[in-house]
Each structure stands twice: as structure tokens, then as C-alpha cells.
Write an enzyme that holds these catalytic residues in place. Structure first.
Site, PDB file in Angstrom:
ATOM      1  N   ILE A   1      46.498 -17.729  12.319  1.00 49.25           N
ATOM      2  CA  ILE A   1      46.670 -18.900  12.288  1.00 49.25           C
ATOM      3  C   ILE A   1      45.493 -19.572  11.816  1.00 49.25           C
ATOM      4  CG2 ILE A   1      46.373 -19.197  14.843  1.00 49.25           C
ATOM      5  CD1 ILE A   1      48.425 -21.407  14.551  1.00 49.25           C
TER       6      ILE A   1
ATOM      7  N   GLU B   1      38.201 -26.196  10.440  1.00 48.52           N
ATOM      8  CA  GLU B   1      37.627 -26.239   9.331  1.00 48.52           C
ATOM      9  C   GLU B   1      36.101 -26.393   9.408  1.00 48.52           C
ATOM     10  OE1 GLU B   1      41.485 -28.807   7.574  1.00 48.52           O
ATOM     11  OE2 GLU B   1      39.327 -29.710   7.518  1.00 48.52           O
TER      12      GLU B   1
ATOM     13  N   GLY C   1      35.523 -28.439  13.687  1.00 51.59           N
ATOM     14  CA  GLY C   1      35.781 -27.930  15.057  1.00 51.59           C
ATOM     15  C   GLY C   1      37.206 -28.196  15.624  1.00 51.59           C
TER      16      GLY C   1
ATOM     17  N   PHE D   1      36.256 -19.627  10.679  1.00 55.20           N
ATOM     18  CA  PHE D   1      36.451 -19.001  11.741  1.00 55.20           C
ATOM     19  C   PHE D   1      37.947 -18.287  12.236  1.00 55.20           C
ATOM     20  CE2 PHE D   1      33.135 -22.401  12.988  1.00 55.20           C
ATOM     21  CZ  PHE D   1      32.108 -21.602  12.576  1.00 55.20           C
TER      22      PHE D   1
ATOM     23  N   ALA E   1      47.565 -37.646  13.772  1.00 59.71           N
ATOM     24  CA  ALA E   1      48.406 -36.835  14.316  1.00 59.71           C
ATOM     25  C   ALA E   1      49.635 -36.688  13.635  1.00 59.71           C
ATOM     26  CB  ALA E   1      48.455 -37.014  15.763  1.00 59.71           C
TER      27      ALA E   1
ATOM     28  N   GLU F   1      48.237 -20.022  23.892  1.00 62.19           N
ATOM     29  CA  GLU F   1      47.021 -19.535  23.380  1.00 62.19           C
ATOM     30  C   GLU F   1      45.798 -19.475  24.314  1.00 62.19           C
ATOM     31  OE1 GLU F   1      43.631 -20.706  19.970  1.00 62.19           O
ATOM     32  OE2 GLU F   1      45.875 -21.367  19.631  1.00 62.19           O
TER      33      GLU F   1
ATOM     34  N   ARG G   1      23.081   5.646  39.739  1.00 57.04           N
ATOM     35  CA  ARG G   1      21.518   5.390  39.369  1.00 57.04           C
ATOM     36  C   ARG G   1      20.806   5.240  40.654  1.00 57.04           C
ATOM     37  NH1 ARG G   1      17.961   5.670  35.104  1.00 57.04           N
ATOM     38  NH2 ARG G   1      16.593   3.887  35.243  1.00 57.04           N
TER      39      ARG G   1
ATOM     40  N   GLY H   1      17.344  -2.167  31.969  1.00 54.29           N
ATOM     41  CA  GLY H   1      17.290  -2.201  30.558  1.00 54.29           C
ATOM     42  C   GLY H   1      18.263  -1.569  29.687  1.00 54.29           C
TER      43      GLY H   1
ATOM     44  N   ASN I   1      35.358 -25.286  25.696  1.00 54.88           N
ATOM     45  CA  ASN I   1      35.473 -25.318  27.249  1.00 54.88           C
ATOM     46  C   ASN I   1      35.183 -27.045  27.509  1.00 54.88           C
ATOM     47  OD1 ASN I   1      36.236 -22.841  27.521  1.00 54.88           O
ATOM     48  ND2 ASN I   1      34.690 -22.225  28.853  1.00 54.88           N
TER      49      ASN I   1
END
Length: 408
Positions: free
Chosen positions: A127, A131, A135, A160, A182, A273, A299, A371, A397
Site C-alpha cells: 500500500i 510521498e 509524510g 518508504f 480529504a 494497521e 555470562r 559490547g 508517534n
């Protein structure tokens, strides 16, 4: 840590599905992980194999080739994919989002035409909303679709786009009335594939080696895939730029039967979504804690296992608590969604709070690896890089908090 089966909405059939999904990723996908990461896109054969096993379109009605289940089945699949460590197959978009638009808004002809291929893996779906200059402001999109007889001519650019490199079918948000915001948005199903396993890879321009799955290519007149974007995480998934230049699309491919319905359709599907993103966030938190607990028990430092140090125990206690509370919230959102009661604000809360938690928990767990956590030899490093995008796609967010505030 709670087991996945602790979710109150889960039934024995969900556990059986989880076993199948787990085996699929372990046997079919993960053995190829290094090659897939290097090539920057998954193998088409992995989609086909998932389709053969009935893992695509789990919530699509059986008459269209799907599993005939519900969103809870999709949730189990996405949870297990995250737990497996795979970040290549874009099933969250393909099945969790694209098929939902077709089931909800497609005509009977459209459903019969496209859903079977999406469910058997012969088609890969994407989908395209975002653009290059636009955003999260979907109302301001510039991609145009001008009516030309029985077709639309689509021109513009999207970026994206998850699954964009291999996608055969892309639901594209366009402006059919540029004078409107819209009210001028529509959704067109663009048949841009099949993406061929030949030619050059958009990622590198290098000659395709003929590896399984092949490279994106084979575009149609008026449509071009740009490069596969080089990302800090999610390297195995094909995130691409898409370009349209008077790309001809039959008017019959308009979703909803009338122009101007696209923005409402997007708003109707975006809560799912965002819930899909939340599922991955919680599964990642739980996996990070599980991996870290196992590591700190093995460890040693200053003559005793890391788990024996108070700081280690305190950090893990906080992370485990965050993961547990997140799971309970997620389960409540899933139950609401199944009942048709998940509102925009609550979905935004889930997307923002759960992904913030994912980034925090994974970061704190990585610290306990020292590390080694910063080396790609350990999965926690990949989880750290993969997590960051979760706070961006599906609406940043910051946008989620705005949606929440509007509902107060």
C-alpha cells in the site's frame, strides 16, 4: 514471562497455528536470513510457500482463497514471525493491511480477481500512501489520478513503501480531485507487476545473480520502481520508492465504486494497521527479555553470573513488567478490534505506547549484553536497529499523540 497462550482470546486452534508458523520460519525462511539481508528483499518463493501452507490471508473469507479466520489468527502469525527473528517477509502489510482493504471495500469482481492470488502467494501486495514531501499529512498528497475514458492516468511519487520492490499489486492513495483535501482522495489498485527475477536491482544497480526469489524489475509502462532504500534496520524487507508517470489504471480498479472515498477508507483501516504494529512491538519486548535472561544466566562478571548482580535483576524486573503490562493492553485492544470497538484514539495509544516500550526495553536489554550487544553476532543488535522504525511508520508517534489529545 507469560506464554503467548496466556492471551484470553486464544483458543487451541491458535496454538496449532502458532506451531505451524514457528516451523515455517525455522525451516523455510531463517536458513536464508544472511542472503536475504544482503540482497535487501525476501524471496518470492517464501511468499509462495507461506501461501501453500495457508499462512497468507488468514482472515480472508474462504470463498476468496483465504483461511476464513479472523484478526486473531493474523495476530498469532505476526507474533510468531517477530519471535522467530525474521524481518524480511512483509506479511504484516500483505495480509494484515492490503487484504483488509480489499475485503472491506472491494467489489465482488475485485475480490475474486485479486484475493486468491494474495492468499496463495502468487501476488505480493503493498500500500502506497507516503510521498517524498508529505509524510503523515495524507490530505496534502500530490499524486494525481486523472480520468481518461475508462482509465485513470496516475502521476506522482511514493516513498518508504514496504514490499515495494517485489509488489505486484499496490493500493495507491491518489488525488482524483486536486482542488479538495480529504474529499479529493481516492484509492486505486495498481497492477504494477509481476516484478521479474531478472535485470538489475534497484538497490545496487548490479546485475542480478539469479539467486532464489530474484530481484525486483519488469515494470510496466508509466511505472518505475526506484532504489530499494538502504535502512539501518529491517534490512531484509524491500522498502522502495515508486514512480508513476501517466500510468494507466482501469477505472474499474477504484476501491469503493466512487471517487473521494479514499480518506475515509484509510481512516477506517488505520486502526488495524496500528494494532498490527503494536503486535510486533509486544512480541519484540518479550523476545528481548527472554534472550537477555538466557544470556545473563550464562555470562559471568566479577566471579558470578550477571543475573547475580542487583542492577541486572532490577533492569530485567522493570523490562519484564513493561512487557507484561503491554501484553495485557494489547490483548484488550485485540479483543476490542474483534468486537468492532477499537476506536482511533485507543489504536493510537497502542501504537505509540507499545512502540515506545519496544525501543526502551530492547535498548535496556542490549545494555546488559555489554559490547556483545553492539555486534551483529547477537540478535539483540538487529532487534535494536529494527525497533526504531516502529515509532515512525503507520503514522509517527507524534501524530498518534495528537490523535489521542483530540479525543480527550
Amino acid at each position: 514471562m507469560p506464554t503467548p497462550g496466556a492471551s484470553p482470546w486464544r483458543e487451541p486452534e491458535h496454538d496449532e497455528l502458532a506451531d505451524l508458523v514457528r516451523a515455517f520460519f525455522a525451516k523455510e525462511v531463517l536458513p536464508h536470513a544472511a542472503r536475504v539481508q544482503a540482497q535487501g528483499h525476501p524471496d518470492r518463493d517464501h511468499y509462495r510457500r507461506a501461501g501453500e501452507l495457508g499462512l497468507l490471508g488468514l482472515s480472508v473469507p474462504a470463498e476468496y482463497g483465504g483461511g476464513g479466520g479472523g484478526f486473531t489468527h493474523e495476530a498469532v502469525l505476526l507474533d510468531e514471525q517477530t519471535r522467530s527473528g525474521d524481518n524480511s517477509l512483509g506479511i504484516a502489510v500483505h495480509s494484515g493491511i492490503v487484504t483488509g482493504y480489499l475485503v472491506a471495500y472491494g467489489t465482488e469482481e475485485q475480490k475474486q480477481r485479486w484475493l486468491p492470488g494474495l492468499c496463495d502467494g502468487s501476488l505480493i501486495g503493498a500500500i502506497a500512501m507516503t510521498e517524498p514531501d508529505g509524510g503523515s499529512d495524507l490530505q496534502a498528497m500530490r499524486t494525481r489520478a486523472l480520468r481518461d475514458g475508462d482509465d485513470y492516468l496516475v502521476s506522482g511519487a511514493k516513498t518508504f513503501i514496504s514490499n515495494g520492490g517485489l509488489a505486484d499489486l499496490v493500493i495507491v492513495a491518489v488525488k482524483t480531485d486536486p482542488a479538495q483535501r480529504a474529499a479529493g482522495v481516492s484509492l486505486l489498485v495498481c497492477e504494477v507487476g509481476p516484478a521479474a527475477a531478472s535485470g538489475t536491482t534497484p538497490a545496487t544497480g548490479a546485475e542480478d545473480t539469479g539467486e532464489p526469489g530474484g530481484a525486483p524489475g519488469g515494470d510496466r509502462p508509466g511505472f518505475r520502481r526506484g532504489r530499494l532504500l538502504s535502512k539501518i534496520g529491517l534490512k531484509g524487507n524491500d522498502t522502495a520508492e515508486l514512480f508513476f508517470d501517466d500510468f494507466r489504471v482501469p477505472a474499474a480498479n477504484l476501491l469503493g465504486g466512487a471517487e473521494g472515498l479514499g480518506f475515509a477508507q484509510l481512516m477506517g483501516q488505520l486502526p488495524q494497521e496500528r494494532l498490527v504494529i503494536g503486535i510486533g512491538a509486544v512480541a519484540a519486548m518479550e523476545r528481548a527479555v527472554e534472550l537477555t535472561v538466557a544470556y545473563v544466566k550464562e555470562r559471568t562478571a566479577f566471579g558470578k553470573p550477571l543475573i547475580g548482580h542487583q542492577n541486572t535483576r532490577m533492569v530485567l524486573a522493570e523490562c519484564a513488567t513493561r512487557a507484561r503490562v503491554s501484553r495485557v493492553f494489547l490483548d484488550d485492544c485485540i479483543a476490542k478490534h474483534v468486537r468492532g470497538e477499537l476506536d482511533v484514539a485507543t489504536a493510537a495509544m497502542a501504537k505509540s505506547w507499545l512502540t515506545e516500550g519496544q525501543c526502551e526495553v530492547v535498548d535496556r536489554c542490549l545494555q546488559l549484553f555489554g559490547g556483545y550487544g553492539y555486534t551483529t553476532e547477537y540478535p539483540i543488535a538487529q532487534m535494536y536497529a529494527d525497533a526504531r522504525a516502529q515509532k515512525i511508520y503507520g503514522g509517527t508517534n507524534e501524530i498518534m499523540k495528537e490523535l489521542i489529545a483530540r479525543a480527550l
